[in-house]
Write a protein that holds these residues in place. Structure first.
Motif, PDB file in Angstrom:
ATOM      1  N   UNK A 135       0.876  -1.338   0.039  1.00 18.85           N
ATOM      2  CA  UNK A 135       0.139  -0.113   0.093  1.00 18.85           C
ATOM      3  C   UNK A 135       0.914   1.253   0.124  1.00 18.85           C
ATOM      4  N   UNK A 136       0.668   2.261  -1.115  1.00 22.41           N
ATOM      5  CA  UNK A 136       1.479   3.336  -1.236  1.00 22.41           C
ATOM      6  C   UNK A 136       0.727   4.555  -0.130  1.00 22.41           C
ATOM      7  N   UNK A 137      -0.480   4.275   0.043  1.00 24.10           N
ATOM      8  CA  UNK A 137      -1.031   5.365   1.335  1.00 24.10           C
ATOM      9  C   UNK A 137      -1.940   4.348   2.194  1.00 24.10           C
ATOM     10  N   UNK A 138      -2.223   5.000   3.200  1.00 21.70           N
ATOM     11  CA  UNK A 138      -3.233   4.451   4.317  1.00 21.70           C
ATOM     12  C   UNK A 138      -4.655   4.366   3.583  1.00 21.70           C
ATOM     13  N   UNK A 139      -4.929   3.118   3.700  1.00 22.41           N
ATOM     14  CA  UNK A 139      -6.529   2.666   3.279  1.00 22.41           C
ATOM     15  C   UNK A 139      -7.268   2.486   4.474  1.00 22.41           C
ATOM     16  N   UNK A 140      -8.369   3.065   4.446  1.00 22.29           N
ATOM     17  CA  UNK A 140      -9.508   2.723   5.561  1.00 22.29           C
ATOM     18  C   UNK A 140     -10.388   1.593   5.128  1.00 22.29           C
TER      19      UNK A 140
END
Length: 522
Positions: free
Chosen positions: A51-56
């Protein structure tokens, strides 16, 4: 794409992507940092997604610029994204898809490329010169296997221009609902298999005699000549039934098949390779044992080669309905007209219904090996699979077991099963197949050369004597998609000309043919 000083560590395809695929052979370990500052929160194996960003929970996960799922739970930046923390999205609705909306790319014709093939009386061209012995029922398979071995030992050495003899055994023919509407699929598949260009229009059918699928049915579009035991010199026979009352014992049945085969071999042995334009190529594109690199390396290279063949006037088919279904919205705009676009939709709808009747859905396609190779679900797999089709317009759609009708790019509707897809592409008339794999497979067809392309260099090096071309060099930055596409195109011409033998042919490895039979069994 995030780069180290040596080679890419992860690959991000599209600016919208919020995940990237790990490239290195050993994967990446917790605590490592990517060049853009992403710190890994878990060990991520080669081919898997970080994951390149935080995912909710509920956030869209994007690869290839398309949604491959939603986060089933919170996934931290640098976390491992896989099938356990993804929910699969619904497939694109078939209603209101754009049909034939994309103008054909502007490309120059590709001229001057040829191969050396065997031209047939019907105008088709073979890349091999093979005696095919088809069967009308599984009951005769043992006999045909026995005879094929005898032909190879006793007859084939006398006919040096014939490459091989192949028994086309299958599990159909009796104990089936022969008049059920769906029975048209296996029956036309068997008819068209015998007409594959590599068999040189020499149709030879062995039957039992009492089966529902009578042997003569498989050659009803041609003159039917029943082998007469009393006339061993008959040179035109193309059908033999073991229950013929003139045969006394197994030995005479075998002698009859041998005598008939000898006449066919005599005619095949007169064939010679001649220079043919690429317009005479009919190439099937398939993938199996796929991994996350398949859609990054091997399949894009195949797609580039697809466009080269189409530009040169040849025919290419891609298949595997369940590996197209979730990317169908990317394909219907490429249809050459609305009727072709509608035919694509019709094939998707037919297969949706087929799976529903079997109480299954498309999610059953993704195998344990696919997941181990980093493919989380069928959506991600489909988006990487359709890249084999390149950018050319889709000029036609054919159903399972139908023959190619047009030059250019055709969607040949088949199940995704390697063996069934290969059988149906052979029935459609392909004279060469390209098969991409990330996990590895010794898959090969007995009548059609199969070029195997590895999606990652780990497999290419480990299976050095089974893989014909390593497209993993794209991931490591050693070659571009364009360079690999041209290399594959030239390899196709070499193999089609008989100047290069594919690895599985050298090793004498061949899979059984498997018919697709959606009809009831009685």
């Amino acid at each position: 794409m995030s780069m180290s000083t040596q080679a890419p560590r992860v690959i991000r395809i599209h600016p919208r992507d919020n995940v990237a695929v790990v490239v290195g052979r050993g994967g990446l370990t917790v605590g490592e940092r990517l060049d853009d500052g992403v710190e890994l929160q878990a060990n991520v194996p080669q081919g898997h997604k970080v994951a390149l960003v935080a995912l909710a929970e509920g956030d869209k996960v994007i690869r290839y610029g398309e949604v491959i799922g939603t986060a089933a739970m919170a996934i931290p930046r640098g976390g491992h994204v896989n099938e356990s923390n993804l929910h699969m999205p619904t497939p694109p609705a078939l209603e209101d898809l754009p049909l034939a909306t994309r103008p054909a790319p502007s490309t120059e014709p590709l001229e001057g490329y040829t191969f050396e093939g065997f031209r047939n009386a019907d105008g088709s061209v073979g890349t091999k010169n093979v005696l095919g012995i088809t069967t009308s029922v599984q009951c005769v398979a043992g006999t045909v296997d026995h005879v094929v071995q005898r032909i190879k030992r006793e007859l084939l050495p006398r006919f040096p221009n014939v490459d091989d003899v192949v028994g086309l055994n299958h599990s159909y023919g009796c104990g089936v609902a022969i008049n059920a509407p769906a029975s048209v699929v296996p029956i036309r598949s068997l008819k068209n298999l015998a007409m594959n260009p590599n068999f040189g229009n020499e149709v030879m059918v062995i039957g039992l005699g009492c089966e529902k699928l009578q042997p003569s049915t498989l050659v009803e579009d041609q003159p039917v000549r029943i082998y007469e035991h009393t006339d061993a010199a008959d040179s035109g026979a193309n059908v033999l039934s073991l229950q013929d009352e003139s045969f006394e014992g197994f030995g005479e049945m075998v002698d009859g098949i041998m005598a008939m085969a000898e006449r066919h071999l005599e005619r095949l042995d007169r064939r010679r390779r001649e220079t043919c334009p690429v317009t005479d190529l009919a190439v099937g594109m398939q993938c199996g044992g796929s991994d996350a690199f398949s859609g990054l390396t091997a399949n894009p290279a195949v797609g580039f080669a697809t466009d080269l063949i189409v530009r040169a006037g040849g025919s290419v088919m891609f298949s595997e309905v369940t590996e197209v279904r979730d990317a169908i919205h990317l394909l219907t705009p490429r249809a050459v007209d609305r009727s072709v676009g509608q035919a694509l939709i019709d094939q998707m709808a037919w297969y949706d219904d087929y799976l529903s009747q079997g109480q299954a859905d498309r999610s059953a396609n993704t195998s344990p090996g696919n997941k181990k190779g980093g493919l989380s679900n069928i959506v991600e797999k489909a988006l990487g699979s359709v890249i084999k089709s390149g950018n050319s317009p889709i000029v036609d759609v054919i159903g399972p077991g139908e023959r190619l009708r047009k030059r250019g790019l055709t969607f040949a509707a088949t199940p995704a099963s390697d063996f069934i897809c290969g059988t149906l592409q052979a029935a459609a008339g392909m004279n060469l197949q390209v098969f991409t794999t990330g996990r590895g497979t010794p898959y090969n067809l007995p009548m059609t050369p199969v070029i195997k392309v590895s999606s990652n260099s780990t497999l290419g090096q480990r299976w050095h004597d089974l893989i014909d071309l390593d497209a993993g060099r794209i991931a490591t930055g050693e070659a571009s998609i364009e360079e690999m596409g041209w290399e594959l195109f030239h390899l196709i011409l070499e193999v089609a000309s008989g100047r290069r033998q594919v690895a599985a042919d050298r090793l004498d490895l061949y899979n059984d043919l498997v018919l697709f039979n959606p009809a009831p069994v009685t």
